[in-house]
Design a protein around this motif. Structure first.
Motif, PDB file in Angstrom:
ATOM      1  N   LEU A 132      -7.156  -1.813   2.158  1.00  0.00           N
ATOM      2  CA  LEU A 132      -8.418  -0.755   1.538  1.00  0.00           C
ATOM      3  C   LEU A 132      -8.136   0.740   2.298  1.00  0.00           C
ATOM      4  N   GLY A 133      -7.006   1.442   2.053  1.00  0.00           N
ATOM      5  CA  GLY A 133      -6.986   2.592   2.675  1.00  0.00           C
ATOM      6  C   GLY A 133      -6.775   2.750   4.010  1.00  0.00           C
ATOM      7  N   PRO A 134      -7.835   3.172   4.753  1.00  0.00           N
ATOM      8  CA  PRO A 134      -7.559   3.329   6.402  1.00  0.00           C
ATOM      9  C   PRO A 134      -7.927   2.266   7.208  1.00  0.00           C
ATOM     10  N   THR A 135      -8.310   0.867   6.125  1.00  0.00           N
ATOM     11  CA  THR A 135      -8.353  -0.063   7.005  1.00  0.00           C
ATOM     12  C   THR A 135      -8.017  -1.155   6.237  1.00  0.00           C
ATOM     13  N   GLY A 174     -12.856  -1.780  -5.120  1.00  0.00           N
ATOM     14  CA  GLY A 174     -12.913  -2.273  -3.731  1.00  0.00           C
ATOM     15  C   GLY A 174     -13.182  -3.802  -3.679  1.00  0.00           C
ATOM     16  N   ASP A 177      -7.287  -1.278  11.695  1.00  0.00           N
ATOM     17  CA  ASP A 177      -6.858   0.001  11.200  1.00  0.00           C
ATOM     18  C   ASP A 177      -5.320  -0.155  10.340  1.00  0.00           C
ATOM     19  N   SER A 178      -5.293   0.244   9.197  1.00  0.00           N
ATOM     20  CA  SER A 178      -4.224  -0.115   8.532  1.00  0.00           C
ATOM     21  C   SER A 178      -2.738   0.693   8.914  1.00  0.00           C
ATOM     22  N   LYS A 179      -3.105   1.675   9.639  1.00  0.00           N
ATOM     23  CA  LYS A 179      -1.942   2.251  10.363  1.00  0.00           C
ATOM     24  C   LYS A 179      -1.251   1.856  11.387  1.00  0.00           C
ATOM     25  N   ASP A 186       0.697  -1.104   0.049  1.00  0.00           N
ATOM     26  CA  ASP A 186      -0.094  -0.082   0.029  1.00  0.00           C
ATOM     27  C   ASP A 186       0.748   1.354   0.029  1.00  0.00           C
TER      28      ASP A 186
END
Length: 255
Positions: free
Chosen positions: A96-99, A139, A114-116, A53
């Motif tokens: 998928l972005g933030p998750t 998506g 949470d992807s961060k 990502d």
């Protein structure tokens, strides 16, 4: 994916050797790998899922009581690590972005994170086994379960929205690129390029030279891990408990 050792040995024998390639699919382009460079890989990592990502590489690993999810620079130590509680067995992952979603093998739950921070947000149940996972540009999630089918799922609810049959079972780790899905075939050195709309195999990629270079000795230490390098036509490939990740291009087999 991981099986008990007796099952593994029987399956390997039935396949005639774990590195054997499946038969060529009619009309499929024959490809091989051209190594561009190599990176270090944690030799203890039982790789189940690999995905970029941006510049961050996510890796999901398996084994009950030892499963993790990491995020960080490719070839370097992870910046963030999440450990799955026993007996969960980690499998494919997609961001998928933030998750992100992380599968489990036979535990019947997908974990949204949470992807961060990689903090767990919720668990969603599903039927059957979880093996590989990726997502398309819209998506839509694409999931494998060790069979010949690719199952499509809603990125918000994880509900099944459709499926296609590829005609070749043991589909494992996945990588979505445009309208294609690249799929490891478990216990072989082969990656299939699949048209997600139809399930038709359009390319068969022989990555056997990578196994020869790392010379794994364990019955389970197979090719497993595909990540498209953003902004290029290159891919990162690795395997379970391999000490090396290879940056490669898929090129036609010489005539």
């Amino acid at each position: 994916m991981r099986t008990p050792i007796v099952t593994t040995l029987l399956l390997a024998a039935a396949l005639g050797g774990c590195a054997g390639a499946p038969e060529q699919q009619p009309g499929a382009e024959r490809l091989t790998v051209e190594v561009v460079s190599t990176l270090a890989h944690d030799p203890a990592a039982f790789t189940e899922g690999l995905e970029f990502d941006g510049g961050t590489l996510y890796e999901s690993t398996g084994l009950a009581g030892q499963s993790t999810l990491t995020a960080g620079p490719p070839g370097g130590p992870p910046a963030v690590t999440a450990t799955l509680p026993s007996p969960l067995f980690g499998e494919g992952v997609t961001v998928l972005g933030p998750t992100l979603w992380q599968l489990t093998w036979q535990d019947g739950v997908a974990i949204e994170r949470d992807s961060k921070t990689l903090a767990e947000l919720r668990r969603v149940p599903y039927q059957g086994e979880g093996w590989g996972l990726c997502h398309q540009a819209d998506g839509r999630l694409v999931m494998s379960d060790g069979s010949s089918r690719l199952t499509f799922r809603d990125p918000e609810t994880f509900a099944v929205t459709g499926s296609v049959d590829v005609g070749r079972d043991q589909l494992n780790e996945l990588e979505c690129v445009g309208g294609d899905v690249y799929a490891n075939v478990w216990h072989t050195d082969t990656i299939l390029r699949v048209d997600a709309a139809t399930g038709r195999v359009t390319g068969t990629i022989d990555a056997g030279q990578l196994r020869a270079r790392v010379n794994p000795t364990g019955a389970e230490d197979v090719l497993n891990g595909i990540a498209a390098v953003p902004g290029t036509g290159d891919f990162l490939l690795t395997g379970k408990q391999w000490p090396t990740t290879f940056r490669v291009r898929f090129v036609p087999v010489p005539a």
